[in-house]
Design an enzyme around this catalytic site. Structure first.
Site, short mmCIF file in Angstrom:
data_model
loop_
_atom_site.label_atom_id
_atom_site.label_comp_id
_atom_site.label_asym_id
_atom_site.label_seq_id
_atom_site.Cartn_x
_atom_site.Cartn_y
_atom_site.Cartn_z
N LEU A 242 -30.57 -51.12 -30.97
CA LEU A 242 -31.18 -50.56 -29.93
C LEU A 242 -32.07 -52.30 -30.59
O LEU A 242 -31.42 -53.61 -31.37
CB LEU A 242 -32.70 -49.68 -30.55
N SER A 243 -32.23 -53.09 -29.22
CA SER A 243 -32.62 -54.52 -29.31
C SER A 243 -31.62 -54.99 -29.50
O SER A 243 -30.52 -55.60 -28.80
CB SER A 243 -33.73 -54.96 -30.62
N ASN A 244 -31.80 -56.41 -30.21
CA ASN A 244 -30.13 -57.21 -30.54
C ASN A 244 -29.42 -56.49 -31.10
O ASN A 244 -28.23 -56.34 -30.26
CB ASN A 244 -30.77 -58.42 -31.35
#
Length: 576
Positions: A242-244
């Site tokens: 998730l995210s980066n």
């Protein structure tokens, strides 16, 4: 195949009884409680550091609050005994190592071999994806291999001459292999791997993920020699983040010509597509300048974090500075705020993202992200970060951080200062809008033509994600209220690019979901939003059913979600 080198020996540890893989023996109640303390604050043991790192990473990513439904409506927290295998690895062209850690449960299912590859979210340490990958995979008998993907919390302390050893403890340069020990002359303050490695790690996220997958397979060989070899042909390998971490999983999908991966699940990905959307550095530096003024518009009067008293004076000064420099128009604050808001809308910001970007702005995340990424993109040494920024060890009282604070960096830090006793300094003046000089400088690295700007722009161009190989299942979920990585700049452009190229990714859009599930435990914030983590678990369920039993992949869809208000979350609110 992604080649990598082991830059250290493999450290094997057993975790059973009151020290399991998933929660280090804390269980859900322990994770909800305050962080575990060290018996000797300035000299924590590896076991203490590990337990506190797991606590910090759970609480930095997931909503564990009593109203959020974790452990009842979705997710679980069983005790999972097993072993960990940890090492420093290195890409052949890289200057510094990255950390890899494989968790192998005692209940590993050798008959349905499964390995999750989990790059950390943000710039977190190696446990940065445990709340997603570990929580889903370990109880099901899957092994999980994590990587800090070239960032992490192995801060180097120039004052003490120490970095972080493989077991998380601090050690002097030359005394043991260190997670990060910057080359070059001795500087002042603190060196952070994401900012100061000289490697532009974001451009190598996909390689880090594929190398971690190879490491995980090799550790399964070590754990179960009677069942070796473990290969991509006989073991289902799923990249999830998730995210980066989601962006890293998608980057790996674009580099996986050898067929290492069986499928990819990406939540709220930081993904940059050539010719579409916008790069994080572009909209982060734009938001850092414009958002404080825009949030003074009357439409944000009831928005959480938009009316913090301590911010209002500086935000009004920002409006005046923007008008003076020609960014916006308006004779008074109300008109200037409206002008700043309209400029953000014109550049693609959607209403739901603008509202939750108030929290990102109030917590000064735009400046922290932009300063760290600019240093990384510029490949700057510790003492020469762009725009006059620097990191220093500073305690809560403003004095230099003491030994106890420094000893806990590996477990407590997020990988991007400020926080955990490391301050972001520089780039300021004594005006009513003190952060303007540094932010204006950071923006010019995106829009300008100087040598530094061209270097930053070239590094950003190197982070573009490629298309996955044909036939690889790619499943993406993102909240429409993501105010850090807006859906219009990241997930949607990536999916549209794949669809136009003939691919069929699964794309779940989640209204009322924003970037930080952990923020949902904050009063007045969780009332308005739903967590994104349940959709990640559901996508993993669907992908596993597809890979193991041939079930069709789910359809792309937009959910009909309902914010929970002041009551507890109900599963019907998720439309799952």
């Amino acid at each position: 195949m992604t080649d990598f080198l082991l830059a250290s020996d493999v450290r094997e540890t057993a975790h059973r009884g009151d020290d399991d893989l998933l929660s280090a023996g804390l269980g859900l109640d322990g994770l909800r409680a305050k962080a575990p303390v060290f018996a000797v604050p300035a000299a924590p043991t590896p076991q203490e550091l590990r337990r506190r790192a797991i606590h910090a990473n759970w609480n930095g990513i997931a909503d564990l609050g009593p109203l959020g439904g974790y452990g009842t409506l979705y997710g679980s927290m069983p005790s999972v005994p097993g072993r960990e295998y940890q090492a420093f690895a290195k890409l052949p062209q890289a200057a510094v190592p990255f950390r890899v850690l494989a968790q192998v449960p005692d209940t590993f299912d050798a008959g349905a071999r499964c390995l999750l590859v989990a790059p950390a979210s943000g710039s977190r340490g190696v446990y940065g994806a445990i709340a997603l990958a570990g929580a889903w995979g370990l109880p099901r008998g899957c092994a999980v291999v994590y990587t800090d993907k070239g960032a992490g919390t192995g801060y180097y302390d120039f004052e003490a001459g120490t970095g972080v050893a493989l077991d998380g403890t601090r050690a002097p340069r030359g005394g043991a292999p260190l997670e990060f020990a910057p080359e070059g002359p001795v500087a002042e303050g603190v060196a952070v791997k994401h900012a100061h490695s000289g490697d532009n790690p974001e451009a190598d996220w996909g390689r880090h993920v594929l190398a971690a997958a190879r490491f995980g397979l090799a550790m399964l060989d070590r754990a179960f020699p009677q069942s070796a070899p473990f290969t991509p042909r006989n073991t289902r390998v799923i990249a999830v983040g998730l995210s980066n971490g989601g962006g890293a999983a998608l980057q790996a999908a674009g580099l996986d010509g050898d067929g290492v991966l069986s499928g990819v699940v990406a939540l709220e990905p930081n993904v940059h597509v050539e010719g579409r959307g916008r790069a994080l550095y572009d909209y982060a530096t734009e938001a850092a300048l414009l958002m404080p003024c825009a949030l003074l518009d009357a439409r944000f009067d009831a928005t959480p974090f938009a009316r913090l008293p301590a911010m209002q004076s500086a935000w009004r000064a920002r409006c005046a500075r923007l008008r003076e420099t020609g960014w916006i128009a308006g004779a008074d604050v109300a008109a200037q705020a409206a002008s700043a808001l309209e400029r953000l809308r014109a550049s693609g910001w959607e209403e739901a993202a603008l509202a939750t970007a108030a929290s990102t702005t109030a917590f000064d995340l735009w400046r922290a992200v932009a300063a760290t990424y600019a240093s990384s993109y510029r490949r700057a040494p510790t003492g020469a970060m762009p725009c006059g920024f620097r990191f220093a060890a500073v305690g809560a009282d403003g004095a230099p951080a003491d030994a106890a604070v420094r000893a806990a960096w590996w477990s407590d830090a997020s990988g991007i200062p400020p926080g955990a006793g490391v301050a972001l300094l520089g780039g300021t003046d004594a005006s009513p809008d003190p952060t303007w000089p540094g932010l204006d400088c950071l923006r010019r690295l995106w829009s300008g033509e100087s040598t530094d700007a061209r270097a930053v722009q070239a590094s950003i161009a190197a982070t573009v994600a490629r298309r996955p190989r044909v036939g690889l299942p790619v499943l993406v979920a993102q909240g429409e209220g993501d105010g850090l990585l807006p859906i219009a700049f990241s997930g949607t452009p990536y999916v549209k690019a794949l669809e136009e190229a003939g691919f069929a990714p699964v794309y779940w859009r989640v209204p009322h979901a924003q970037h930080f599930d952990a923020f949902l435990a904050l009063p007045g914030f969780g009332d308005r939003h739903v967590p994104l983590m349940p959709y990640g678990y559901a996508l993993l369920d669907a992908l596993w059913a597809h890979l193991s039993a041939g079930a069709p992949l789910p359809a792309s869809r937009r959910f009909d979600t309902t914010p929970r208000g002041t009551a507890a979350l109900d599963r019907g609110m998720l439309d799952l």
